[in-house]
Design a protein around this motif. Structure first.
Motif, short mmCIF file in Angstrom:
data_model
loop_
_atom_site.label_atom_id
_atom_site.label_comp_id
_atom_site.label_asym_id
_atom_site.label_seq_id
_atom_site.Cartn_x
_atom_site.Cartn_y
_atom_site.Cartn_z
N UNK A 69 0.83 -1.20 0.00
CA UNK A 69 0.00 0.00 0.00
C UNK A 69 0.87 1.25 0.00
N UNK A 70 1.92 1.26 0.79
CA UNK A 70 2.82 2.42 0.86
C UNK A 70 3.47 2.68 -0.50
N UNK A 71 3.87 1.62 -1.20
CA UNK A 71 4.46 1.78 -2.55
C UNK A 71 3.48 2.45 -3.50
N UNK A 72 2.18 2.34 -3.21
CA UNK A 72 1.15 2.94 -4.06
C UNK A 72 0.55 4.20 -3.44
N UNK A 73 1.28 4.81 -2.50
CA UNK A 73 0.90 6.07 -1.85
C UNK A 73 -0.39 5.98 -1.02
N UNK A 74 -0.61 4.82 -0.42
CA UNK A 74 -1.67 4.62 0.58
C UNK A 74 -0.91 4.37 1.89
N UNK A 75 -0.92 5.36 2.79
CA UNK A 75 -0.02 5.37 3.93
C UNK A 75 -0.68 4.89 5.22
N UNK A 76 0.05 4.06 5.97
CA UNK A 76 -0.44 3.55 7.25
C UNK A 76 -0.45 4.65 8.29
N UNK A 77 -1.55 4.74 9.02
CA UNK A 77 -1.67 5.67 10.14
C UNK A 77 -1.59 4.90 11.45
N UNK A 78 -2.30 3.77 11.52
CA UNK A 78 -2.31 2.93 12.72
C UNK A 78 -2.81 1.54 12.34
N UNK A 79 -2.60 0.62 13.28
CA UNK A 79 -3.02 -0.76 13.07
C UNK A 79 -3.37 -1.35 14.44
N UNK A 80 -4.48 -2.11 14.49
CA UNK A 80 -4.83 -2.77 15.75
C UNK A 80 -5.59 -4.05 15.45
N UNK A 81 -5.43 -5.03 16.35
CA UNK A 81 -6.12 -6.31 16.22
C UNK A 81 -7.36 -6.28 17.10
N UNK A 82 -8.50 -6.61 16.49
CA UNK A 82 -9.77 -6.68 17.21
C UNK A 82 -10.43 -8.01 16.85
N UNK A 83 -10.48 -8.92 17.79
CA UNK A 83 -11.10 -10.22 17.53
C UNK A 83 -10.38 -10.96 16.44
N UNK A 84 -11.12 -11.38 15.42
CA UNK A 84 -10.57 -12.18 14.32
C UNK A 84 -10.16 -11.33 13.12
N UNK A 85 -9.86 -10.06 13.35
CA UNK A 85 -9.49 -9.19 12.24
C UNK A 85 -8.48 -8.14 12.68
N UNK A 86 -7.71 -7.68 11.71
CA UNK A 86 -6.79 -6.57 11.95
C UNK A 86 -7.37 -5.34 11.27
N UNK A 87 -7.46 -4.25 12.02
CA UNK A 87 -7.97 -2.98 11.49
C UNK A 87 -6.75 -2.13 11.15
N UNK A 88 -6.69 -1.74 9.89
CA UNK A 88 -5.56 -1.01 9.35
C UNK A 88 -6.07 0.34 8.89
N UNK A 89 -5.55 1.43 9.44
CA UNK A 89 -6.03 2.77 9.14
C UNK A 89 -5.04 3.47 8.21
N UNK A 90 -5.56 4.07 7.13
CA UNK A 90 -4.69 4.66 6.12
C UNK A 90 -5.15 6.06 5.72
N UNK A 91 -4.23 6.79 5.11
CA UNK A 91 -4.57 8.08 4.50
C UNK A 91 -3.88 8.17 3.14
N UNK A 92 -4.52 8.89 2.23
CA UNK A 92 -3.99 9.11 0.88
C UNK A 92 -4.45 10.47 0.40
N UNK A 93 -3.68 11.05 -0.51
CA UNK A 93 -4.03 12.36 -1.05
C UNK A 93 -4.01 12.31 -2.57
N UNK A 94 -5.11 12.72 -3.16
CA UNK A 94 -5.25 12.77 -4.61
C UNK A 94 -4.56 14.03 -5.12
N UNK A 95 -4.14 14.02 -6.38
CA UNK A 95 -3.41 15.17 -6.94
C UNK A 95 -4.21 16.47 -6.94
N UNK A 96 -5.55 16.39 -6.79
CA UNK A 96 -6.35 17.61 -6.71
C UNK A 96 -6.50 18.12 -5.27
N UNK A 97 -5.84 17.44 -4.32
CA UNK A 97 -5.87 17.85 -2.91
C UNK A 97 -6.87 17.09 -2.07
N UNK A 98 -7.74 16.29 -2.65
CA UNK A 98 -8.69 15.49 -1.89
C UNK A 98 -7.93 14.46 -1.06
#
Length: 139
Positions: A69-98
Motif C-alpha cells: 500500500x505504501x508503494x502505491x501512496x496509501x499510507x499507514x496511520x495505525x493498526x490494531x487487532x480486534x477479535x478475528x481481524x486486523x484494522x488497518x487505518x490509512x490516508x492518501x491524497x489525490x493530486x487535486x488535494x482530496x
C-alpha cells in the motif's frame, strides 16, 4: 466515470478516438501521510459511507500489505487487532488535494477485507475503494 480517459490520435490515416479506464491510485501523491490525531479528527467529522468488500486479498502478512500500500501512496496511520481481524487505518491524497481516510478491516486468514473510506469529495470514494481493492488483489 472519474477514472476514464478519452484520447484522440491524429495521424496520416485519419483521426482515431478511443477511451480507457485507469486505476485512481496512479493519481495519489507521495504527500498523503497524516498523523493519528489528524486522522481521528477527520474521521469523526466526515459522514459515513458504504464499505467495499474485497475478496482474494493476496498478502501473506500485514507487513507485506502495508509495504504494498505504501508503494502505491496509501499510507499507514495505525493498526490494531480486534477479535478475528486486523484494522488497518490509512490516508492518501489525490493530486487535486482530496484526502482519503480509510479503515481496512482484514480477516486474520488474509483472504478478505472490508474497506470503509471517508473523504470530502464523496464522488471519488467508490473509485478510491476500487483502487485499494486492486492493490490488495494484484498478483
Amino acid at each position: 466515470p472519474l477514472t476514464n480517459i478519452q484520447i484522440a490520435l491524429k495521424c496520416s490515416l485519419g483521426v482515431f478516438y478511443f477511451q480507457t479506464q485507469y486505476s485512481l491510485h496512479i493519481l495519489l501523491e507521495e504527500t498523503g501521510a497524516c498523523d493519528q490525531g489528524q486522522f481521528l479528527r477527520m474521521w469523526q467529522s466526515l459522514p459515513d459511507t458504504r464499505p467495499h468488500n474485497v475478496q482474494g486479498v493476496r498478502f501473506a502478512s500485514m507487513a507485506e500489505m502495508r509495504d504494498k500500500l505504501t508503494m502505491n501512496n496509501v499510507f499507514a496511520v495505525a493498526e490494531r487487532v480486534v477479535g478475528a481481524a486486523t484494522h488497518f487505518y490509512t490516508s492518501s491524497k489525490l493530486c487535486d488535494g482530496s484526502v482519503f481516510y480509510s479503515e481496512i478491516k482484514v480477516a486474520n486468514n488474509m483472504h478478505a477485507a472490508v474497506v470503509a473510506t471517508k473523504c470530502s469529495d464523496a464522488a471519488a470514494i467508490a473509485a478510491y475503494q476500487t483502487a485499494v481493492a486492486d492493490i490488495c488483489t494484484a498478483i
